[in-house]
Write an enzyme that holds these catalytic residues in place. Sequence first.
Site, short mmCIF file in Angstrom:
data_model
loop_
_atom_site.label_atom_id
_atom_site.label_comp_id
_atom_site.label_asym_id
_atom_site.label_seq_id
_atom_site.Cartn_x
_atom_site.Cartn_y
_atom_site.Cartn_z
N HIS A 156 0.84 -1.20 0.00
CA HIS A 156 0.00 0.00 0.00
C HIS A 156 0.87 1.25 0.00
O HIS A 156 0.63 2.20 -0.77
CB HIS A 156 -0.91 -0.03 1.23
CG HIS A 156 -1.72 1.20 1.44
ND1 HIS A 156 -3.03 1.33 1.01
CD2 HIS A 156 -1.42 2.39 2.05
CE1 HIS A 156 -3.48 2.52 1.34
NE2 HIS A 156 -2.53 3.19 1.98
N GLU A 157 1.90 1.27 0.84
CA GLU A 157 2.79 2.43 0.90
C GLU A 157 3.63 2.57 -0.37
O GLU A 157 3.86 3.69 -0.85
CB GLU A 157 3.70 2.33 2.14
CG GLU A 157 2.97 2.21 3.47
CD GLU A 157 1.96 3.31 3.71
OE1 GLU A 157 2.12 4.42 3.14
OE2 GLU A 157 1.00 3.08 4.46
N HIS A 165 1.59 4.30 -2.90
CA HIS A 165 1.56 5.76 -2.72
C HIS A 165 2.75 6.40 -3.45
O HIS A 165 2.60 7.44 -4.11
CB HIS A 165 1.63 6.13 -1.24
CG HIS A 165 0.31 6.12 -0.54
ND1 HIS A 165 -0.78 6.85 -0.99
CD2 HIS A 165 -0.10 5.48 0.59
CE1 HIS A 165 -1.80 6.66 -0.17
NE2 HIS A 165 -1.42 5.83 0.79
N GLU A 181 -6.22 6.96 -1.06
CA GLU A 181 -6.14 5.75 -0.24
C GLU A 181 -6.81 4.58 -0.96
O GLU A 181 -6.30 3.45 -0.91
CB GLU A 181 -6.79 5.98 1.13
CG GLU A 181 -6.02 6.92 2.04
CD GLU A 181 -4.59 6.45 2.29
OE1 GLU A 181 -4.39 5.24 2.47
OE2 GLU A 181 -3.69 7.31 2.30
#
Length: 283
Positions: free
Chosen positions: A139-140, A143, A218
Site C-alpha cells: 500500500h505504501e 503511494h 487511499e
Amino acid sequence: MMRILLFLATNMAVMLVLGIILSVTGIAGNSTGGILIMALLFGFAGSLISLFLSKTMALRSVDGEVITQPRNQTERWLIDTVSRQAQKAGIPMPDVAIYHSPDVNAFATGATKSNSLVAVSTGLLNNMTEAEAEAVLAHEISHISNGDMVTMALLQGVLNTFVIFLSRVIATAVASSRNNNGEETRSSGIYFLVSMVLEMLFGVLASIIAMWFSRYREFRADAGSASLVGKEKMIMALQRLQQLHEPQNLEGSLNAFMINGKRSELFMSHPPLEKRIEALRNL
C-alpha cells in the site's frame, strides 16, 4: 494519516507566517493582479516547502531509524519485501525505516520517487502477520509509485493560492469601502483582521477538499496493493486494523462535537475501513 497531518501542519504554518507578512507589509494590497501573483508565489511556497521537508520531518517526528544494514531477520525481511515490491512497481528502492511505537502504523513520504521513504512501527510488526504486513508495505509502495505526495503538494498549492487570493481581494474591498466613508485610519487594521479571518475560514474549506483527495488516493493505494500482493492480503490487513482500532479515534473526537456519519468523513484523511474493504472486494 500521520504523513498527511505533518504535511498539512507544515503547510498551514508557512501559510500563516506568509499571510501575516502580506497583511502587515501590505504587499500587493491594492492590485488584484499583484495579489494573484503573490498568492501564487506564497501559495505554492507553503506546499513545496512541506513536500521537500516531508521525509526529514517524518523521520524526526517519530524518531525513526533508517535501516542501512539489516541487523536481524525482521529488518532483512523488510528490506527484501520493499525491494521486491519497488521493483515490481517500477520505482527506485526507497529508504526503509523502523520506529518504536505501540500504534499499528506505516507511512510513505518523500519529495520524489527516487528520494522516498517507507517507515513502519514496531506495533505493526508485532501485531500483524507477514502477509498482512506485506500488504501494508505494498500500500505504501503504491503511494510512492502513484506520486501521491507530489500530487498532494500541487493540489495544496492551488488551494493555498485561492485561499490567499480570495481572502485578500475581499479584505481589500471591505477596507476600501471604509476608506470611501472617510475612515482611512482603520483601513489597515480592518484589512488585516478581515484577511486573517477569511483565510482561516477558506482554509477549513480547502482542508476539506484536501481530505477528500486524500481519501481518494487511499482507495487507489489499496488497489495498488491488491495488484502487487493480491487483494485478499490487503483485505486481511484492513480487517486486522478493524480489530485493533475500532472505534476510530478520529471519529470519536468528532462525535464529541456532534459531527456524525457522513459529515465526519469530510475531516478524515482515510476512508472508513469498511468502505475500503468493500472497494477491494469489488475489484
